[in-house]
Design an enzyme around this catalytic site. Structure first.
Site, PDB file in Angstrom:
ATOM      1  N   GLU A  70      -1.892   5.045   3.289  1.00  0.00           N
ATOM      2  CA  GLU A  70      -1.901   3.651   2.819  1.00  0.00           C
ATOM      3  C   GLU A  70      -3.298   3.092   2.579  1.00  0.00           C
ATOM      4  O   GLU A  70      -3.502   2.304   1.658  1.00  0.00           O
ATOM      5  CB  GLU A  70      -1.139   2.761   3.816  1.00  0.00           C
ATOM      6  CG  GLU A  70       0.360   2.996   3.872  1.00  0.00           C
ATOM      7  CD  GLU A  70       0.766   4.173   4.751  1.00  0.00           C
ATOM      8  OE1 GLU A  70      -0.129   4.799   5.390  1.00  0.00           O
ATOM      9  OE2 GLU A  70       1.965   4.483   4.817  1.00  0.00           O
ATOM     10  N   HIS A  92       7.121   4.699  12.597  1.00  0.00           N
ATOM     11  CA  HIS A  92       7.373   5.574  11.453  1.00  0.00           C
ATOM     12  C   HIS A  92       6.127   6.172  10.834  1.00  0.00           C
ATOM     13  O   HIS A  92       6.207   7.028   9.970  1.00  0.00           O
ATOM     14  CB  HIS A  92       8.146   4.804  10.365  1.00  0.00           C
ATOM     15  CG  HIS A  92       7.340   3.722   9.716  1.00  0.00           C
ATOM     16  ND1 HIS A  92       6.433   3.972   8.708  1.00  0.00           N
ATOM     17  CD2 HIS A  92       7.274   2.391   9.934  1.00  0.00           C
ATOM     18  CE1 HIS A  92       5.859   2.830   8.331  1.00  0.00           C
ATOM     19  NE2 HIS A  92       6.351   1.861   9.061  1.00  0.00           N
ATOM     20  N   GLU A 117      -0.745  -9.089  -1.169  1.00  0.00           N
ATOM     21  CA  GLU A 117      -1.259  -8.543   0.097  1.00  0.00           C
ATOM     22  C   GLU A 117      -2.459  -7.624  -0.169  1.00  0.00           C
ATOM     23  O   GLU A 117      -2.518  -6.474   0.268  1.00  0.00           O
ATOM     24  CB  GLU A 117      -0.179  -7.795   0.889  1.00  0.00           C
ATOM     25  CG  GLU A 117      -0.524  -7.575   2.347  1.00  0.00           C
ATOM     26  CD  GLU A 117       0.499  -6.715   3.082  1.00  0.00           C
ATOM     27  OE1 GLU A 117       0.518  -5.498   2.894  1.00  0.00           O
ATOM     28  OE2 GLU A 117       1.300  -7.278   3.845  1.00  0.00           O
ATOM     29  N   ASP A 129       0.794  -1.236   0.000  1.00  0.00           N
ATOM     30  CA  ASP A 129       0.000   0.000   0.000  1.00  0.00           C
ATOM     31  C   ASP A 129       0.825   1.285   0.000  1.00  0.00           C
ATOM     32  O   ASP A 129       0.398   2.314   0.510  1.00  0.00           O
ATOM     33  CB  ASP A 129      -0.915  -0.006   1.234  1.00  0.00           C
ATOM     34  CG  ASP A 129      -0.143  -0.327   2.513  1.00  0.00           C
ATOM     35  OD1 ASP A 129       1.082  -0.110   2.534  1.00  0.00           O
ATOM     36  OD2 ASP A 129      -0.757  -0.801   3.487  1.00  0.00           O
ATOM     37  N   ARG A 152       3.068   8.067   9.301  1.00  0.00           N
ATOM     38  CA  ARG A 152       2.815   9.485   9.072  1.00  0.00           C
ATOM     39  C   ARG A 152       1.766  10.049  10.025  1.00  0.00           C
ATOM     40  O   ARG A 152       1.894  11.173  10.521  1.00  0.00           O
ATOM     41  CB  ARG A 152       2.275   9.679   7.657  1.00  0.00           C
ATOM     42  CG  ARG A 152       3.254  10.306   6.723  1.00  0.00           C
ATOM     43  CD  ARG A 152       2.879  10.013   5.283  1.00  0.00           C
ATOM     44  NE  ARG A 152       4.072   9.551   4.597  1.00  0.00           N
ATOM     45  CZ  ARG A 152       4.921  10.361   3.983  1.00  0.00           C
ATOM     46  NH1 ARG A 152       4.683  11.635   3.900  1.00  0.00           N
ATOM     47  NH2 ARG A 152       6.020   9.895   3.436  1.00  0.00           N
ATOM     48  N   HIS A 166      13.736   4.698  12.223  1.00  0.00           N
ATOM     49  CA  HIS A 166      13.491   4.949  10.795  1.00  0.00           C
ATOM     50  C   HIS A 166      14.252   6.233  10.398  1.00  0.00           C
ATOM     51  O   HIS A 166      14.237   7.214  11.136  1.00  0.00           O
ATOM     52  CB  HIS A 166      11.979   5.121  10.592  1.00  0.00           C
ATOM     53  CG  HIS A 166      11.546   5.107   9.164  1.00  0.00           C
ATOM     54  ND1 HIS A 166      11.822   6.141   8.296  1.00  0.00           N
ATOM     55  CD2 HIS A 166      10.842   4.195   8.442  1.00  0.00           C
ATOM     56  CE1 HIS A 166      11.310   5.861   7.098  1.00  0.00           C
ATOM     57  NE2 HIS A 166      10.714   4.682   7.163  1.00  0.00           N
TER      58      HIS A 166
HETATM   59  C1  UD1 Z   1       7.017   4.636   3.355  1.00  0.00           C
HETATM   60  C2  UD1 Z   1       5.582   4.280   2.932  1.00  0.00           C
HETATM   61  C3  UD1 Z   1       4.850   3.569   4.069  1.00  0.00           C
HETATM   62  C4  UD1 Z   1       5.641   2.380   4.583  1.00  0.00           C
HETATM   63  C5  UD1 Z   1       7.036   2.846   4.960  1.00  0.00           C
HETATM   64  C6  UD1 Z   1       7.867   1.665   5.387  1.00  0.00           C
HETATM   65  C7  UD1 Z   1       4.406   5.810   1.408  1.00  0.00           C
HETATM   66  C8  UD1 Z   1       3.607   7.036   1.288  1.00  0.00           C
HETATM   67  N1  UD1 Z   1       4.860   5.514   2.652  1.00  0.00           N
HETATM   68  O1  UD1 Z   1       6.946   5.615   4.372  1.00  0.00           O
HETATM   69  O2  UD1 Z   1       3.591   3.106   3.586  1.00  0.00           O
HETATM   70  O3  UD1 Z   1       4.981   1.840   5.702  1.00  0.00           O
HETATM   71  O4  UD1 Z   1       7.666   3.469   3.821  1.00  0.00           O
HETATM   72  O5  UD1 Z   1       9.022   2.064   6.049  1.00  0.00           O
HETATM   73  O6  UD1 Z   1       4.642   5.139   0.440  1.00  0.00           O
HETATM   74  N2  UD1 Z   1      14.718   7.544   4.068  1.00  0.00           N
HETATM   75  C9  UD1 Z   1      16.110   7.379   4.017  1.00  0.00           C
HETATM   76  N3  UD1 Z   1      16.596   6.163   3.623  1.00  0.00           N
HETATM   77  C10 UD1 Z   1      15.814   5.122   3.291  1.00  0.00           C
HETATM   78  C11 UD1 Z   1      14.406   5.288   3.373  1.00  0.00           C
HETATM   79  C12 UD1 Z   1      13.888   6.500   3.750  1.00  0.00           C
HETATM   80  O7  UD1 Z   1      16.856   8.285   4.311  1.00  0.00           O
HETATM   81  O8  UD1 Z   1      16.328   4.044   2.931  1.00  0.00           O
HETATM   82  C13 UD1 Z   1      14.170   8.872   4.477  1.00  0.00           C
HETATM   83  C14 UD1 Z   1      14.292   9.903   3.339  1.00  0.00           C
HETATM   84  O9  UD1 Z   1      14.536  11.152   3.893  1.00  0.00           O
HETATM   85  C15 UD1 Z   1      12.905   9.866   2.707  1.00  0.00           C
HETATM   86  C16 UD1 Z   1      12.051   9.669   3.940  1.00  0.00           C
HETATM   87  O10 UD1 Z   1      12.776   8.745   4.754  1.00  0.00           O
HETATM   88  O11 UD1 Z   1      12.596  11.043   1.999  1.00  0.00           O
HETATM   89  C17 UD1 Z   1      10.633   9.214   3.718  1.00  0.00           C
HETATM   90  O12 UD1 Z   1      10.544   8.096   2.872  1.00  0.00           O
HETATM   91  P1  UD1 Z   1       9.086   7.737   2.229  1.00  0.00           P
HETATM   92  O13 UD1 Z   1       9.203   6.458   1.481  1.00  0.00           O
HETATM   93  O14 UD1 Z   1       8.556   8.902   1.473  1.00  0.00           O
HETATM   94  O15 UD1 Z   1       8.130   7.592   3.460  1.00  0.00           O
HETATM   95  P2  UD1 Z   1       8.157   6.591   4.699  1.00  0.00           P
HETATM   96  O16 UD1 Z   1       7.735   7.362   5.882  1.00  0.00           O
HETATM   97  O17 UD1 Z   1       9.438   5.863   4.733  1.00  0.00           O
HETATM   98  N1  UDP Z   2      12.510  -4.315   9.563  1.00  0.00           N
HETATM   99  C1  UDP Z   2      13.869  -4.458   9.315  1.00  0.00           C
HETATM  100  N2  UDP Z   2      14.752  -3.663   9.994  1.00  0.00           N
HETATM  101  C2  UDP Z   2      14.343  -2.741  10.901  1.00  0.00           C
HETATM  102  C3  UDP Z   2      12.961  -2.597  11.134  1.00  0.00           C
HETATM  103  C4  UDP Z   2      12.062  -3.391  10.445  1.00  0.00           C
HETATM  104  O1  UDP Z   2      14.282  -5.293   8.503  1.00  0.00           O
HETATM  105  O2  UDP Z   2      15.189  -2.048  11.485  1.00  0.00           O
HETATM  106  C5  UDP Z   2      11.557  -5.149   8.805  1.00  0.00           C
HETATM  107  C6  UDP Z   2      10.480  -5.828   9.611  1.00  0.00           C
HETATM  108  O3  UDP Z   2      10.890  -7.085  10.083  1.00  0.00           O
HETATM  109  C7  UDP Z   2       9.335  -5.936   8.608  1.00  0.00           C
HETATM  110  C8  UDP Z   2       9.528  -4.715   7.736  1.00  0.00           C
HETATM  111  O4  UDP Z   2      10.857  -4.280   7.931  1.00  0.00           O
HETATM  112  O5  UDP Z   2       9.465  -7.087   7.787  1.00  0.00           O
HETATM  113  C9  UDP Z   2       8.546  -3.648   8.129  1.00  0.00           C
HETATM  114  O6  UDP Z   2       8.874  -2.456   7.529  1.00  0.00           O
HETATM  115  P1  UDP Z   2       8.284  -1.066   8.026  1.00  0.00           P
HETATM  116  O7  UDP Z   2       7.946  -1.139   9.476  1.00  0.00           O
HETATM  117  O8  UDP Z   2       9.232  -0.036   7.567  1.00  0.00           O
HETATM  118  O9  UDP Z   2       6.973  -0.913   7.136  1.00  0.00           O
HETATM  119  P2  UDP Z   2       5.437  -1.352   7.329  1.00  0.00           P
HETATM  120  O10 UDP Z   2       5.402  -2.823   7.544  1.00  0.00           O
HETATM  121  O11 UDP Z   2       4.903  -0.591   8.489  1.00  0.00           O
HETATM  122  O12 UDP Z   2       4.792  -0.912   6.070  1.00  0.00           O
END
Ligand code: UD1
Ligand code: UDP
Length: 393
Positions: free
Chosen positions: A156, A232, A142, A120, A234, A265
């Site tokens: 999501e 993490h 999923e 999502d 939003r 995160h």
């Molecule tokens: C995203 C997804 C959320 C999911 C989450 C899992 C959307 C809108 N949100 O949220 O559904 O649950 O990922 O973690 O699709 N960043 C880094 N390095 C990384 C990843 C992220 O620095 O490897 C930082 C960056 O500044 C980036 C910010 O995190 O701009 C946000 O990343 P983004 O994918 O937009 O949103 P998440 O809050 O991670």
């Molecule tokens: N996870 C990971 N390292 C971490 C935290 C989470 O590998 O430091 C894994 C966790 O086991 C799960 C997935 O990442 O499989 C969940 O990701 P996240 O919580 O970012 O996203 P969500 O499931 O909420 O969309």
């Protein structure tokens, strides 16, 4: 055999090979973020294992950079296309618009018969939309998770509902998810209950864990009870996340024999709040995001998990570790019904009260610390591959 006969036979074999190659289904597996990487990895491995039937292409949008890279490396998967999308502090608007523009070229180059998306996220919805624009079939891994509240989780809930409208094949992890899709008039013949691929990923990883904790966990104090935390979402940014951190501070202060371990995160909004409130506390260990092997090792050793993550809610019941969900609503009711996951929201007092009970009352703890597998048996990816094998290229 004469030279002419040999030539004819060679030509016939060549034609047969080309025909069989042409009959292979070309599947583009699109991955953007950490959870998609975890949950799609088993699907990629299953499709690649059946290479006579599928030509599998992994498209990494890299909506997440390091976090998705780490997970794919853990499963030995390297992407065929890498859009390198992530920007620091990216907004929903920018990610969405850049991705939809880039997907046109990717689909033109890859020409898949089917595009698979998972979950999502922005990547999920936008990749599905792009495939639809190109008239390519979409499979949604999923499918059917719902809270029926557009604001929780945000964005999501809307991403997955829109993806369900676009998708042609719906891989529902549970019966509950299948029923949600049927309520929305998704044709029953297009829904397949497969289990969640996250359990495939978890079991694959658990079976390969080294005995010792990895070096990245060297500061984990194994003489203490571990309370593992991730956050993490939003909709929790701002006051709710502050409340969660203050609750963690209360727990760390009250329990000397507990260490709170929090892989943070990297989103600056999350990281800044968490570091400001918890950065200097004695019983709190803040870590960078962990690779999947280290995270699974940590989950397996934890006494209690506090999280707003979707994936962690699905994994922990298989490990027998109780989970308190830091959200108002969950789209994963199965483990709540089984009594091994509890929704506590983000209210400071409530989090402290419920955690304190579990950390002090053995009977209450034992009632929740039971191994349950409502989300799958580890064979979801092969079920998905079997359904895809029935499609025409
Ligand atoms: C995203 C997804 C959320 C999911 C989450 C899992 C959307 C809108 N949100 O949220 O559904 O649950 O990922 O973690 O699709 N960043 C880094 N390095 C990384 C990843 C992220 O620095 O490897 C930082 C960056 O500044 C980036 C910010 O995190 O701009 C946000 O990343 P983004 O994918 O937009 O949103 P998440 O809050 O991670
Ligand atoms: N996870 C990971 N390292 C971490 C935290 C989470 O590998 O430091 C894994 C966790 O086991 C799960 C997935 O990442 O499989 C969940 O990701 P996240 O919580 O970012 O996203 P969500 O499931 O909420 O969309």
């Amino acid at each position: 055999m004469s030279g002419a006969k040999r030539k004819n036979r060679r030509q016939a074999t060549g034609r047969a090979r080309r025909a069989s190659a042409a009959r292979k289904l070309r599947v583009a597996v699109v991955i953007g973020t950490r959870p998609e990487a975890v949950k799609m990895a088993p699907v990629v491995l299953a499709l690649r294992a059946a290479r006579s039937r599928f030509e599998t292409r992994v498209v990494l949008t890299a909506q997440h950079r390091e976090m998705a890279d780490d997970i794919l490396a853990h499963f030995g998967i390297s992407p065929d296309q890498d859009l390198d999308l992530m920007r620091p502090k990216q907004s929903l608007f920018v990610t969405t618009s850049r991705l939809v523009a880039r997907m046109e070229g990717v689909l033109d180059a890859e020409k898949p018969d089917v595009v698979l998306v998972q979950g999502d996220t922005t990547t999920t919805f936008v990749a599905a939309l792009a495939a639809f624009y190109k008239g390519i079939r979409v499979g949604h891994v999923e499918a059917g998770l719902r809270t029926d509240d557009k604001a929780n989780p945000f964005p999501e809930e809307v991403n997955r509902r829109l993806t369900s409208h676009i998708a042609d094949l719906h891989f529902a992890p549970t019966e509950t998810a299948r029923r949600a899709l049927l309520r929305e008039r998704v044709p029953s013949g297009s829904i397949f209950v497969t289990g969640n691929t996250v359990i495939d990923a978890l079991l694959w990883t658990k079976g390969r864990l080294p005995r010792k904790l990895p070096a990245v966990l060297s500061r984990v104090d194994t003489s203490k009870r571990i309370v593992l935390v991730t956050s993490h979402r939003r909709e929790n940014w701002g006051a709710p996340l502050v409340d969660v951190c203050l609750a963690l501070e209360d727990i760390a202060t009250a329990f000397d024999d507990v260490q709170i371990v929090f892989p943070v995160h990297p989103n600056p909004v999350v990281k800044n709040t968490v570091t400001r409130i918890l950065g200097r506390l004695r019983n709190v260990l803040l870590l960078p995001p962990l690779d999947y092997g280290a995270f699974v090792a940590l989950m397996s050793r934890a006494s209690l998990i506090l999280t707003d993550s979707g994936g962690v809610q699905e994994e922990a019941p298989s490990l027998g570790v109780p989970v308190l969900v830091l959200r108002r609503k969950t789209e994963r009711p199965e483990a709540v019904r089984a009594g091994v996951v509890r929704l506590v929201g983000t209210d400071r007092k409530r989090i402290v009260r419920v955690s304190t009970r579990l950390l002090s009352d053995r009977a209450a703890y034992r009632a929740m610390a039971r191994r349950k597998n409502p989300y799958g048996d580890g064979r979801a990816a092969s079920r998905i591959a079997r359904v895809l094998a029935g499609l025409r290229a």
